[in-house]
Motif scaffolding. Structure first.
Motif, PDB file in Angstrom:
ATOM      1  N   HIS A 182     -74.004 -65.865  61.359  1.00 34.94           N
ATOM      2  CA  HIS A 182     -72.552 -65.894  61.580  1.00 34.94           C
ATOM      3  C   HIS A 182     -71.874 -66.372  60.299  1.00 34.94           C
ATOM      4  CE1 HIS A 182     -73.235 -70.175  63.542  1.00 34.94           C
ATOM      5  NE2 HIS A 182     -73.917 -70.017  62.442  1.00 34.94           N
ATOM      6  N   SER A 184     -69.911 -68.879  60.231  1.00 33.22           N
ATOM      7  CA  SER A 184     -69.607 -70.310  60.382  1.00 33.22           C
ATOM      8  C   SER A 184     -70.176 -71.206  59.273  1.00 33.22           C
ATOM      9  CB  SER A 184     -70.068 -70.796  61.756  1.00 33.22           C
ATOM     10  OG  SER A 184     -69.504 -69.995  62.770  1.00 33.22           O
ATOM     11  N   GLN A 187     -67.783 -72.506  56.806  1.00 32.41           N
ATOM     12  CA  GLN A 187     -67.006 -73.714  57.157  1.00 32.41           C
ATOM     13  C   GLN A 187     -67.617 -74.910  56.446  1.00 32.41           C
ATOM     14  OE1 GLN A 187     -66.394 -74.864  61.187  1.00 32.41           O
ATOM     15  NE2 GLN A 187     -66.213 -72.791  62.002  1.00 32.41           N
ATOM     16  N   ARG A 208     -78.153 -60.054  62.597  1.00 31.76           N
ATOM     17  CA  ARG A 208     -78.991 -60.467  63.735  1.00 31.76           C
ATOM     18  C   ARG A 208     -79.927 -59.316  64.111  1.00 31.76           C
ATOM     19  NH1 ARG A 208     -74.763 -63.774  67.673  1.00 31.76           N
ATOM     20  NH2 ARG A 208     -73.764 -64.811  65.913  1.00 31.76           N
ATOM     21  N   GLN A 221     -67.943 -60.497  60.597  1.00 34.62           N
ATOM     22  CA  GLN A 221     -67.123 -61.485  61.300  1.00 34.62           C
ATOM     23  C   GLN A 221     -66.020 -61.989  60.378  1.00 34.62           C
ATOM     24  OE1 GLN A 221     -69.739 -64.708  62.523  1.00 34.62           O
ATOM     25  NE2 GLN A 221     -70.211 -63.678  64.460  1.00 34.62           N
ATOM     26  N   GLU A 223     -64.385 -65.685  60.082  1.00 34.80           N
ATOM     27  CA  GLU A 223     -64.351 -67.066  60.528  1.00 34.80           C
ATOM     28  C   GLU A 223     -62.985 -67.651  60.178  1.00 34.80           C
ATOM     29  OE1 GLU A 223     -67.192 -68.061  61.740  1.00 34.80           O
ATOM     30  OE2 GLU A 223     -66.720 -70.150  62.167  1.00 34.80           O
ATOM     31  N   PHE A 264     -70.451 -76.150  67.705  1.00 35.25           N
ATOM     32  CA  PHE A 264     -69.646 -76.653  66.578  1.00 35.25           C
ATOM     33  C   PHE A 264     -68.196 -76.900  66.929  1.00 35.25           C
ATOM     34  CE2 PHE A 264     -69.023 -72.137  66.441  1.00 35.25           C
ATOM     35  CZ  PHE A 264     -70.309 -71.611  66.593  1.00 35.25           C
ATOM     36  N   THR A 265     -67.804 -76.658  68.195  1.00 34.51           N
ATOM     37  CA  THR A 265     -66.429 -76.969  68.591  1.00 34.51           C
ATOM     38  C   THR A 265     -66.445 -77.775  69.881  1.00 34.51           C
ATOM     39  OG1 THR A 265     -66.384 -74.748  69.529  1.00 34.51           O
ATOM     40  CG2 THR A 265     -65.192 -75.062  67.484  1.00 34.51           C
ATOM     41  N   GLY A 295     -64.023 -66.218  69.914  1.00 31.56           N
ATOM     42  CA  GLY A 295     -64.423 -67.575  70.283  1.00 31.56           C
ATOM     43  C   GLY A 295     -63.687 -68.569  69.399  1.00 31.56           C
ATOM     44  N   CYS A 296     -63.397 -69.745  69.947  1.00 30.95           N
ATOM     45  CA  CYS A 296     -62.633 -70.715  69.170  1.00 30.95           C
ATOM     46  C   CYS A 296     -62.803 -72.114  69.748  1.00 30.95           C
ATOM     47  CB  CYS A 296     -61.156 -70.340  69.169  1.00 30.95           C
ATOM     48  SG  CYS A 296     -60.481 -70.198  70.836  1.00 30.95           S
ATOM     49  N   ALA A 318     -61.276 -74.086  64.774  1.00 27.06           N
ATOM     50  CA  ALA A 318     -62.055 -73.012  64.151  1.00 27.06           C
ATOM     51  C   ALA A 318     -62.073 -71.829  65.103  1.00 27.06           C
ATOM     52  CB  ALA A 318     -63.468 -73.486  63.865  1.00 27.06           C
ATOM     53  N   PHE A 319     -62.348 -70.663  64.547  1.00 28.07           N
ATOM     54  CA  PHE A 319     -62.484 -69.491  65.405  1.00 28.07           C
ATOM     55  C   PHE A 319     -63.389 -68.471  64.729  1.00 28.07           C
ATOM     56  CE2 PHE A 319     -58.597 -69.160  62.876  1.00 28.07           C
ATOM     57  CZ  PHE A 319     -58.699 -67.914  62.286  1.00 28.07           C
ATOM     58  N   GLY A 320     -63.937 -67.566  65.529  1.00 26.95           N
ATOM     59  CA  GLY A 320     -64.784 -66.507  64.988  1.00 26.95           C
ATOM     60  C   GLY A 320     -64.395 -65.184  65.634  1.00 26.95           C
TER      61      GLY A 320
HETATM   62  N1  DAH Z   1     -70.100 -68.396  65.201  1.00 27.90           N
HETATM   63  C1  DAH Z   1     -69.835 -67.860  66.521  1.00 27.90           C
HETATM   64  C2  DAH Z   1     -70.751 -66.659  66.787  1.00 27.90           C
HETATM   65  O1  DAH Z   1     -71.166 -66.045  65.855  1.00 27.90           O
HETATM   66  C3  DAH Z   1     -68.394 -67.439  66.657  1.00 27.90           C
HETATM   67  C4  DAH Z   1     -67.479 -68.593  66.675  1.00 27.90           C
HETATM   68  C5  DAH Z   1     -67.093 -69.142  67.849  1.00 27.90           C
HETATM   69  C6  DAH Z   1     -66.998 -69.165  65.503  1.00 27.90           C
HETATM   70  C7  DAH Z   1     -66.240 -70.218  67.929  1.00 27.90           C
HETATM   71  C8  DAH Z   1     -66.172 -70.264  65.540  1.00 27.90           C
HETATM   72  C9  DAH Z   1     -65.793 -70.786  66.768  1.00 27.90           C
HETATM   73  O2  DAH Z   1     -65.684 -70.836  64.432  1.00 27.90           O
HETATM   74  O3  DAH Z   1     -64.960 -71.845  66.795  1.00 27.90           O
HETATM   75  O4  DAH Z   1     -70.992 -66.350  67.887  1.00 27.90           O
END
Ligand code: DAH
Length: 366
Positions: A182, A184, A187, A208, A221, A223, A264-265, A295-296, A318-320
């Protein structure tokens, strides 16, 4: 002598006027010959000095030499004026109009993934986010441990990780090297290398071990990370609702946040947007259905501490976002695998013009 002097003054101004009035280099050359040439007027006057006595000849010689110098200088002067005018005229005439539109002869297209990433950058750029990058080959620690996914954590299994042969150097914490699963870990890199306040997005490739109509071993993705002293869940919601409305071009797009879990959140959420399902297809907007879009959550204080940031002082969200998913929904692309088959007919159909760069003022997909 006074008489002769006056004659020279008259001759001087006559010649200088003529020189300054000369319209071209030819006319100027003719003037030079007629004044200073072998049979020229000044040369002639010089020859006439032979009949004068020594004193008079000396005085006359000085006057004539001064005249000669003045006329030669006037000619040189005029010459450079004419040359400059000729150059200016040429520059005007041969001016290249670089503003002419390019002939659309090349058939190159922008891939919908690149286009979607540019659109996402344009939207978050407008909100003050900077673009950050990180390595695609990661170590265990950045990809998992620092993000609160310790070695025996079940989330590791869900990631179907591609591991690379060999161990990491001791400096980078040992453990295995892998293709990041990912975005992430960027970050972590960003929090380690810069001080809050932070407001970044990270578009990039992720990997993956998975392959079907909705999964590809390589995918993209974006981020997002905000860290400062005051950002709260309200900002997260406002920011992501604004983003979804902008990217799908639906001003009053319904949105909701469902409680979820990411290591991570804390708290974590998944964001759903309104849609209608027709057959297998989704139409984004008002409808009786919901579609999960990203996701966040609020950055877990443990992650901040792992990255050397004081979690009693700083917080953030954070979000992805999955880029393929956004592109498929927005541009009606049914099968994810087609993104990476490099079929030119597909690209001609789904691709974008290279000259229409997404922006908030110019339009996201003009
Ligand atoms: N890293 C997660 C994934 O690959 C996605 C994600 C979800 C990133 C929530 C974030 C977050 O920063 O807050 O499934």
């Amino acid at each position: 002598m006074g008489n002769l002097g006056e004659t020279l003054d008259a001759l001087r101004s006559e010649l200088i006027d003529a020189v300054n009035a000369a319209e071209g280099l030819d006319a100027l050359e003719q003037l030079r010959v007629s004044a200073l040439g072998k049979k020229g007027r000044i040369t002639h006057l010089m020859k006439e000095m032979g009949g004068l006595d020594a004193d008079a000849r000396k005085a006359r010689g000085q006057d004539l030499n001064a005249l000669k110098t003045d006329i030669a200088a006037a000619i040189e002067n005029r010459k450079s004026t004419l040359a400059q005018a000729a150059l200016d005229a040429r520059l005007m005439e041969e001016r290249l109009d670089v503003s002419l539109p390019v002939r659309p002869e090349s058939e190159g297209r922008i891939h919908p993934i690149s286009q979607t990433i540019e659109e996402i950058i344009a939207i978050f750029g407008e909100m003050g986010f900077a673009v950050a990058e990180g390595p695609e080959i990661e170590d265990d620690w950045h990809n998992f441990t620092a993000l609160n996914i310790p070695p025996d954590h079940p989330a590791r299994q869900e990631h179907d990780t591609f591991y690379l042969p060999g161990e990491n150097s001791r400096e980078s914490g040992g453990g295995r090297t892998l293709l990041r699963t990912h975005t992430s870990p960027v970050q972590v890199h960003t929090m380690q290398s810069s001080k809050p306040p932070l407001r970044i997005i990270v578009p990039g490739r992720t990997y993956r071990c998975d392959y079907d109509a909705t999964h590809s071993p390589m995918f993209h993705q974006v981020e997002g990370l905000v860290v400062d002293e005051a950002t709260h869940m309200g900002h997260l919601k406002g920011c992501l609702i604004d983003f979804c409305r902008a990217i799908f071009g639906v001003e009053d797009l319904p949105a909701k946040f469902r409680a979820s879990y990411f290591p991570f959140t804390e708290p974590s959420a998944e964001m759903d947007i309104g849609c209608t399902r027709e057959g297998g297809e989704f139409r984004i907007g008002h409808g009786d259905d919901w579609l999960e879009i990203l996701g966040c959550g609020m950055v877990n204080p443990k992650v901040l501490e792992n990255c050397g940031i004081d979690s009693t002082k700083y917080q953030g969200f954070a979000f992805g976002i999955g880029v393929e998913r956004i592109a498929m929904l927005k541009y009606g692309i049914p099968d994810l695998r087609t993104f990476f088959e490099s079929d030119l007919r597909w690209l001609r159909h789904y691709g974008f013009s290279p000259l229409q760069i997404p922006s908030m003022v110019g339009g996201l997909n003009p």
